[in-house]
Design a protein around this motif. Structure first.
Motif, PDB file in Angstrom:
ATOM      1  N   THR A 642      -4.800  14.924 -61.629  1.00 53.10           N
ATOM      2  CA  THR A 642      -4.200  16.075 -60.369  1.00 53.10           C
ATOM      3  C   THR A 642      -3.442  14.526 -59.330  1.00 53.10           C
ATOM      4  OG1 THR A 642      -6.351  17.203 -59.204  1.00 53.10           O
ATOM      5  CG2 THR A 642      -5.084  16.390 -57.700  1.00 53.10           C
ATOM      6  N   LEU A 643      -4.046  13.497 -59.164  1.00 52.77           N
ATOM      7  CA  LEU A 643      -2.555  12.432 -58.211  1.00 52.77           C
ATOM      8  C   LEU A 643      -1.777  12.297 -59.683  1.00 52.77           C
ATOM      9  CD1 LEU A 643      -2.347  10.322 -56.621  1.00 52.77           C
ATOM     10  CD2 LEU A 643      -4.137   8.676 -57.684  1.00 52.77           C
ATOM     11  N   SER A 644      -1.913  11.889 -60.800  1.00 54.43           N
ATOM     12  CA  SER A 644      -0.967  12.090 -61.613  1.00 54.43           C
ATOM     13  C   SER A 644       0.027  13.307 -61.412  1.00 54.43           C
ATOM     14  CB  SER A 644      -1.057  12.143 -63.362  1.00 54.43           C
ATOM     15  OG  SER A 644      -0.453  12.256 -64.325  1.00 54.43           O
ATOM     16  N   ARG A 645       0.108  14.538 -61.260  1.00 56.20           N
ATOM     17  CA  ARG A 645       1.105  15.453 -61.458  1.00 56.20           C
ATOM     18  C   ARG A 645       1.556  15.853 -60.032  1.00 56.20           C
ATOM     19  NH1 ARG A 645      -1.693  21.005 -61.009  1.00 56.20           N
ATOM     20  NH2 ARG A 645      -3.673  19.722 -61.005  1.00 56.20           N
ATOM     21  N   ARG A 646       0.789  14.871 -58.453  1.00 61.35           N
ATOM     22  CA  ARG A 646       1.361  15.130 -57.749  1.00 61.35           C
ATOM     23  C   ARG A 646       2.527  13.716 -57.866  1.00 61.35           C
ATOM     24  NH1 ARG A 646      -3.036  13.749 -53.183  1.00 61.35           N
ATOM     25  NH2 ARG A 646      -1.328  13.548 -51.290  1.00 61.35           N
ATOM     26  N   ILE A 647       2.108  12.463 -57.965  1.00 59.46           N
ATOM     27  CA  ILE A 647       3.055  11.604 -58.219  1.00 59.46           C
ATOM     28  C   ILE A 647       4.916  11.893 -59.297  1.00 59.46           C
ATOM     29  CG2 ILE A 647       3.293   9.217 -59.544  1.00 59.46           C
ATOM     30  CD1 ILE A 647      -0.087   8.999 -59.682  1.00 59.46           C
ATOM     31  N   GLU A 648       4.504  12.445 -60.159  1.00 65.61           N
ATOM     32  CA  GLU A 648       5.107  13.241 -60.994  1.00 65.61           C
ATOM     33  C   GLU A 648       6.276  14.502 -59.941  1.00 65.61           C
ATOM     34  OE1 GLU A 648       5.986  15.851 -65.242  1.00 65.61           O
ATOM     35  OE2 GLU A 648       4.093  14.811 -64.996  1.00 65.61           O
ATOM     36  N   GLU A 649       5.377  14.601 -59.136  1.00 65.41           N
ATOM     37  CA  GLU A 649       6.505  15.809 -58.417  1.00 65.41           C
ATOM     38  C   GLU A 649       6.655  15.722 -56.996  1.00 65.41           C
ATOM     39  OE1 GLU A 649       7.442  18.441 -59.643  1.00 65.41           O
ATOM     40  OE2 GLU A 649       6.071  18.222 -61.572  1.00 65.41           O
ATOM     41  N   GLY A 650       5.732  14.908 -56.651  1.00 67.58           N
ATOM     42  CA  GLY A 650       6.408  13.824 -55.463  1.00 67.58           C
ATOM     43  C   GLY A 650       5.629  15.054 -54.298  1.00 67.58           C
ATOM     44  N   VAL A 651       4.425  15.435 -54.459  1.00 68.89           N
ATOM     45  CA  VAL A 651       3.838  16.540 -53.747  1.00 68.89           C
ATOM     46  C   VAL A 651       2.196  16.435 -53.335  1.00 68.89           C
ATOM     47  CG1 VAL A 651       5.547  18.089 -54.473  1.00 68.89           C
ATOM     48  CG2 VAL A 651       3.212  18.157 -54.995  1.00 68.89           C
ATOM     49  N   LYS A 652       2.417  16.950 -52.100  1.00 66.63           N
ATOM     50  CA  LYS A 652       0.623  16.847 -51.273  1.00 66.63           C
ATOM     51  C   LYS A 652       0.267  18.122 -52.457  1.00 66.63           C
ATOM     52  CE  LYS A 652       1.785  16.351 -46.496  1.00 66.63           C
ATOM     53  NZ  LYS A 652       2.116  16.459 -44.951  1.00 66.63           N
ATOM     54  N   GLU A 653      -1.309  17.887 -52.642  1.00 67.69           N
ATOM     55  CA  GLU A 653      -1.839  18.616 -53.894  1.00 67.69           C
ATOM     56  C   GLU A 653      -2.003  19.927 -53.504  1.00 67.69           C
ATOM     57  OE1 GLU A 653      -6.711  19.379 -55.122  1.00 67.69           O
ATOM     58  OE2 GLU A 653      -5.956  17.634 -53.510  1.00 67.69           O
ATOM     59  N   ASP A 654      -2.071  20.633 -52.245  1.00 61.50           N
ATOM     60  CA  ASP A 654      -1.738  21.870 -51.373  1.00 61.50           C
ATOM     61  C   ASP A 654       0.190  22.813 -52.024  1.00 61.50           C
ATOM     62  OD1 ASP A 654       0.299  21.025 -49.849  1.00 61.50           O
ATOM     63  OD2 ASP A 654      -0.174  21.909 -48.162  1.00 61.50           O
ATOM     64  N   ALA A 655       0.624  22.343 -52.473  1.00 63.31           N
ATOM     65  CA  ALA A 655       2.396  22.641 -52.594  1.00 63.31           C
ATOM     66  C   ALA A 655       2.230  22.641 -55.088  1.00 63.31           C
ATOM     67  CB  ALA A 655       3.556  21.263 -52.877  1.00 63.31           C
ATOM     68  N   LEU A 656       0.840  22.133 -55.299  1.00 58.33           N
ATOM     69  CA  LEU A 656       0.773  22.266 -56.905  1.00 58.33           C
ATOM     70  C   LEU A 656       1.219  23.068 -57.678  1.00 58.33           C
ATOM     71  CD1 LEU A 656      -1.702  19.338 -57.396  1.00 58.33           C
ATOM     72  CD2 LEU A 656       0.991  18.938 -57.771  1.00 58.33           C
ATOM     73  N   GLU A 657       0.425  24.268 -57.184  1.00 54.77           N
ATOM     74  CA  GLU A 657       1.398  25.357 -57.581  1.00 54.77           C
ATOM     75  C   GLU A 657       1.876  25.523 -57.166  1.00 54.77           C
ATOM     76  OE1 GLU A 657      -0.254  30.448 -56.924  1.00 54.77           O
ATOM     77  OE2 GLU A 657      -2.105  28.365 -57.342  1.00 54.77           O
ATOM     78  N   LEU A 658       3.226  26.128 -56.827  1.00 56.99           N
ATOM     79  CA  LEU A 658       4.103  26.402 -56.148  1.00 56.99           C
ATOM     80  C   LEU A 658       5.520  25.667 -56.832  1.00 56.99           C
ATOM     81  CD1 LEU A 658       4.173  26.874 -52.364  1.00 56.99           C
ATOM     82  CD2 LEU A 658       4.028  28.742 -54.063  1.00 56.99           C
ATOM     83  N   ILE A 659       5.151  24.595 -57.556  1.00 53.63           N
ATOM     84  CA  ILE A 659       6.419  23.835 -57.956  1.00 53.63           C
ATOM     85  C   ILE A 659       6.231  23.605 -59.776  1.00 53.63           C
ATOM     86  CG2 ILE A 659       6.306  21.654 -56.766  1.00 53.63           C
ATOM     87  CD1 ILE A 659       4.885  19.973 -58.670  1.00 53.63           C
ATOM     88  N   THR A 660       5.195  24.690 -59.457  1.00 50.07           N
ATOM     89  CA  THR A 660       5.562  25.254 -60.978  1.00 50.07           C
ATOM     90  C   THR A 660       6.419  26.383 -61.995  1.00 50.07           C
ATOM     91  OG1 THR A 660       3.201  27.337 -60.876  1.00 50.07           O
ATOM     92  CG2 THR A 660       3.124  24.666 -62.037  1.00 50.07           C
ATOM     93  N   LEU A 661       7.210  26.464 -60.521  1.00 48.18           N
ATOM     94  CA  LEU A 661       8.410  27.268 -61.482  1.00 48.18           C
ATOM     95  C   LEU A 661       9.979  26.706 -60.682  1.00 48.18           C
ATOM     96  CD1 LEU A 661       7.141  30.494 -58.239  1.00 48.18           C
ATOM     97  CD2 LEU A 661       6.901  30.185 -60.826  1.00 48.18           C
ATOM     98  N   ARG A 662      10.292  26.852 -61.587  1.00 49.05           N
ATOM     99  CA  ARG A 662      11.753  25.660 -61.799  1.00 49.05           C
ATOM    100  C   ARG A 662      12.198  25.810 -60.384  1.00 49.05           C
ATOM    101  NH1 ARG A 662      17.142  26.386 -63.083  1.00 49.05           N
ATOM    102  NH2 ARG A 662      17.016  28.434 -63.364  1.00 49.05           N
ATOM    103  N   LEU A 663      13.370  25.260 -59.625  1.00 47.62           N
ATOM    104  CA  LEU A 663      14.200  25.495 -59.057  1.00 47.62           C
ATOM    105  C   LEU A 663      13.098  25.078 -57.630  1.00 47.62           C
ATOM    106  CD1 LEU A 663      16.866  28.278 -59.275  1.00 47.62           C
ATOM    107  CD2 LEU A 663      16.786  26.028 -59.806  1.00 47.62           C
ATOM    108  N   ILE A 664      11.978  25.304 -57.702  1.00 50.26           N
ATOM    109  CA  ILE A 664      11.038  25.578 -56.367  1.00 50.26           C
ATOM    110  C   ILE A 664      10.407  23.244 -56.450  1.00 50.26           C
ATOM    111  CG2 ILE A 664       8.867  25.745 -54.527  1.00 50.26           C
ATOM    112  CD1 ILE A 664       9.355  27.816 -55.596  1.00 50.26           C
ATOM    113  N   GLY A 665      11.265  22.738 -55.710  1.00 54.58           N
ATOM    114  CA  GLY A 665      10.579  21.119 -55.824  1.00 54.58           C
ATOM    115  C   GLY A 665       9.927  20.908 -54.698  1.00 54.58           C
TER     116      GLY A 665
END
Length: 717
Positions: A642-665
């Motif tokens: 989980t931490l690795s994915r957060r580092i990659e995207e620069g988000v809090k954990e609650d945003a990890l699902e939303l950022i799987t869509l293109r154009l949502i960073g």
């Protein structure tokens, strides 16, 4: 050198007419002398080949000809570069071959990602590190590889990438795979050819004649010894790095590239030079200003935009990829008249200029003083002078030599010889483990036999079978639990050793993590551990002393509270521990959605530095997650993943699902969450009109989100 060869002669080597016509559409009707000599030296006969020639002498076409010939003979080809940017550039060039039916792919991603899918491609462009990781995984398609081109093979002298180049070449030599090495001009090309058992093309031919000169501060003037010419220059501002570029542009109309070994000076000089130049027409600069609107920080958007409006730019590794690309495009289009750059540009993309200014001095932090660069470094930068197709000559000017004789030493001197760097402790433990974990070696003798084909061992002139350094690496790996060594001289990798090798981590990085592993997973604690590993430290940006001083008390307080490992618990010195904390705090801000502008301002780094840290830390944390999966600690595996994915995207954990869509960073995800839209289901149940009305969305982005959600099977109300 023999005369250039007409490309129609390639028909005699079995090339199809379609390829000949493709070359002609690119303006190529004859092979230049370097390319013609490569043909004469066996480019199409199957032996290994080393080509040592100046920048812009056409080495890439030599590689392309060999790769296409290999494809015509039913072989798969690989083209290796030291940098991702170069890999992307070469991939773009080779994509034109798809008109012939050649399938071209590029692979520069995660070191442990699956590689079997690459079997579909006929030509694969990759970085050294990525191909090394592929060799460790041993995919089935490797047996079909008939040719590997190693670009910039003189990088064998680089302390970090050099050992990777050496071991790749040693493996290929052992397998009998053909190697073509491409090199800038070096001091010992014969040694490289001997190492690879290769024919040698060694030439100083360039398509544009290079004239080298220097600033004589007494005259003052620019002296070009080979032409016996002196060019007067008025040092009005008493600063040659400002006066000479302005002289070049204003008085002579010469597009100029200025190399300086200091980011801050690069930026400051660009700002000052722009003050002396007029505004350019708005319609000319508008396309480039528009590109910068997507840059991540206001510094890049505002400062670079103002500079471009006056025909000036700067370029260094601290910039975002958007900003670097914009400067490169504007310079190639000849809109920019002056670009100040650090030497990373000379080692990266091809960006020639009519005149190049070179600084010989750089600050060496380990010595605490300014030192001179090598002749090889100077020649690399000077080689950017002269634009093929535009200039009859290119001029390089040494701007800060201590004396005229020092300048002449660089102009008349030969580049330093390439020397292997494999025998460092770090390199040996990494590559010995790689050979054992991949099954290529199961004894000291077999490790030694493979490594005997490296440049380092060839140059060491000692029997690798008696190498105490190899035995030392084996003993360390045994102590770390990476290999099992028995008294009958046989050894095998443990589960820990195999996963360490596949993730491409330094064995000591795993050891440090296991030594400092906390009882409970904590973001800042795990970030601090990752930033203390040798894998992170070798690529981490410099943090200014005043930032360190400001946060030192915070670090000590957090250590006292057990929030991070205390310096006493590590084998590192205090300064290294504190440096790790600084970088951990940057990453902690990043994963907690502090804006990029604020991070850049707070820690005085560049956006490019932030992204480099992000990529490195994400890889290390992801690799540690894999290690924990193998070792069976599922709780830490999930936390690290989980931490690795957060580092990659620069988000809090609650945003990890939303950022799987293109154009949502990170920014748009937080806007959605603040409006009560916390999941893809929530998003699917939100009216399209409401999504379009949110800040930073609009109808186009809302419609794209709608399309993606439908593809995923969600119903949109």
């Amino acid at each position: 050198m023999d005369q250039a060869m007409d490309i129609d002669a390639l028909l005699g080597y079995g090339f199809p007419r379609g390829y000949i016509e493709l070359l002609k559409t690119r303006g190529i009707r004859r092979l230049n002398p370097v390319q013609s000599e490569a043909v004469e030296k066996g480019l199409f006969t199957g032996g290994n080949l080393v080509v040592s020639a100046p920048t812009a002498s056409g080495k890439t076409l030599i590689a392309e000809l060999a790769l296409v010939y290999n494809w015509l003979n039913h072989g798969k080809g690989v083209y290796l570069t030291p940098l991702r940017a170069l890999a992307s550039e070469k991939y773009g060039e080779f994509k034109t071959l798809e008109a012939l039916g050649v399938r071209v792919g590029v692979s520069t991603g995660d070191y442990d990602e699956p590689v079997e899918y690459l079997s579909w491609y006929d030509i694969i462009v990759a970085t050294y590190e990525r191909f090394d990781s592929i060799l460790r995984q041993k995919p089935s398609w490797l047996r079909d590889v008939g040719l590997v081109v190693i670009d910039e093979i003189h990088m064998a002298s680089d302390p970090e990438r050099g050992p990777i180049v050496e071991v790749i070449a040693a493996r290929l030599l052992r397998q009998g795979t053909r190697i073509i090495g491409l090199s800038a001009t070096i001091g010992n090309p014969e040694a490289l050819a001997e190492w690879l058992n290769a024919a040698l093309v060694n030439t100083d031919w360039r398509p544009v004649r290079l004239v080298e000169g220097y600033l004589d501060k007494k005259k003052p003037g620019l002296v070009f010894p080979v032409d016996n010419r002196v060019e007067s220059v008025d040092l009005e501002n008493r600063d040659p790095f400002l006066d000479i570029p302005l002289h070049n542009v204003v008085e002579l109309g010469l597009q100029t590239l200025v190399f300086i070994h200091n980011r801050r000076k690069v930026e400051d000089y660009a700002v000052e030079a722009a003050r002396h130049l007029p505004m350019l027409p708005e319609d000319a600069v508008k396309p480039f200003i528009s590109e910068l609107e997507d840059a991540p920080t206001s510094i890049e958007r505002d400062v670079l935009s103002d500079l471009i409006r006056r025909g000036v730019g700067f370029h260094h590794a601290g910039l975002s990829s958007i900003a670097r690309s914009t400067v490169e495009k504007a310079f190639r289009s000849r809109l920019l008249k002056i670009v100040y750059a650090t030497p990373t540009l000379a080692a990266g993309v091809n960006l020639p200029a009519r005149r190049v200014l070179v600084s010989l001095k750089r600050y060496d932090a380990s010595r605490g003083r300014r030192v001179n660069i090598s002749i090889s470094e100077y020649k690399q930068m000077a080689g950017r002078a002269g634009r093929p197709g535009y200039d009859e000559i290119g001029e390089s000017v040494i701007t800060d030599a201590s004396s005229n004789s020092e300048a002449l030493k660089y102009i008349n001197g030969s580049p330093e010889p390439v020397a292997g760097k494999l025998l460092s402790e770090r390199s040996l433990r990494i590559h010995v483990l790689s050979l054992v974990a991949s099954g290529e070696a199961s004894s000291i003798d077999e490790v030694s036999e493979i490594l005997s084909s490296t440049l380092s061992m060839k140059q060491a002139k000692v029997s690798p079978f008696q190498s105490a350094k190899i035995m030392g690496a084996v003993k360390l790996l045994e102590e770390l639990g990476m290999i099992e060594y028995s008294g009958n001289n046989s050894m095998k990798a443990t589960r820990l050793g195999r996963v360490t090798s596949h993730t491409y981590l330094d064995p000591l990085s795993i050891s440090i993590y296991r030594e400092l592993k906390p009882v409970e997973p904590s973001d800042i604690y795990l970030l601090q551990v990752a930033c203390l590993t040798p894998d992170f430290k070798r690529s981490s940006p410099y943090i200014q002393d005043k930032i360190v001083e400001r946060l030192e008390d915070v670090a000590l307080e957090m250590a006292d509270q057990g929030m991070i490992p205390p310096p006493s618990k590590t084998s590192l010195d205090y300064e290294e521990w504190l440096d790790g904390f600084m970088h951990a705090m940057i990453l902690y801000d990043w994963i907690n959605e502090v804006s990029e502008d604020e991070i850049v301002s707070r820690y005085m780094i560049g956006p490019g530095d932030l992204y480099s840290m992000r990529d490195t830390a994400s890889w290390i944390i992801h690799a540690l997650a894999r290690v924990e999966a193998v070792l069976g600690d599922i709780r830490f595996h999930k936390a690290l993943d989980t931490l690795s994915r957060r580092i990659e995207e620069g988000v809090k954990e609650d945003a990890l699902e939303l950022i799987t869509l293109r154009l949502i960073g990170r920014v748009r995800a937080r806007i959605l969450i603040q409006h009560g839209i916390k999941s893809l289901r929530d998003l699917a149940e939100t009216p399209l009109s409401k999504i379009a009305s949110l800040p930073k969305f609009g109808p186009r982005i809302a419609e794209e989100i709608d399309r993606q959600l439908r593809d995923l099977g969600y119903r949109i109300n």
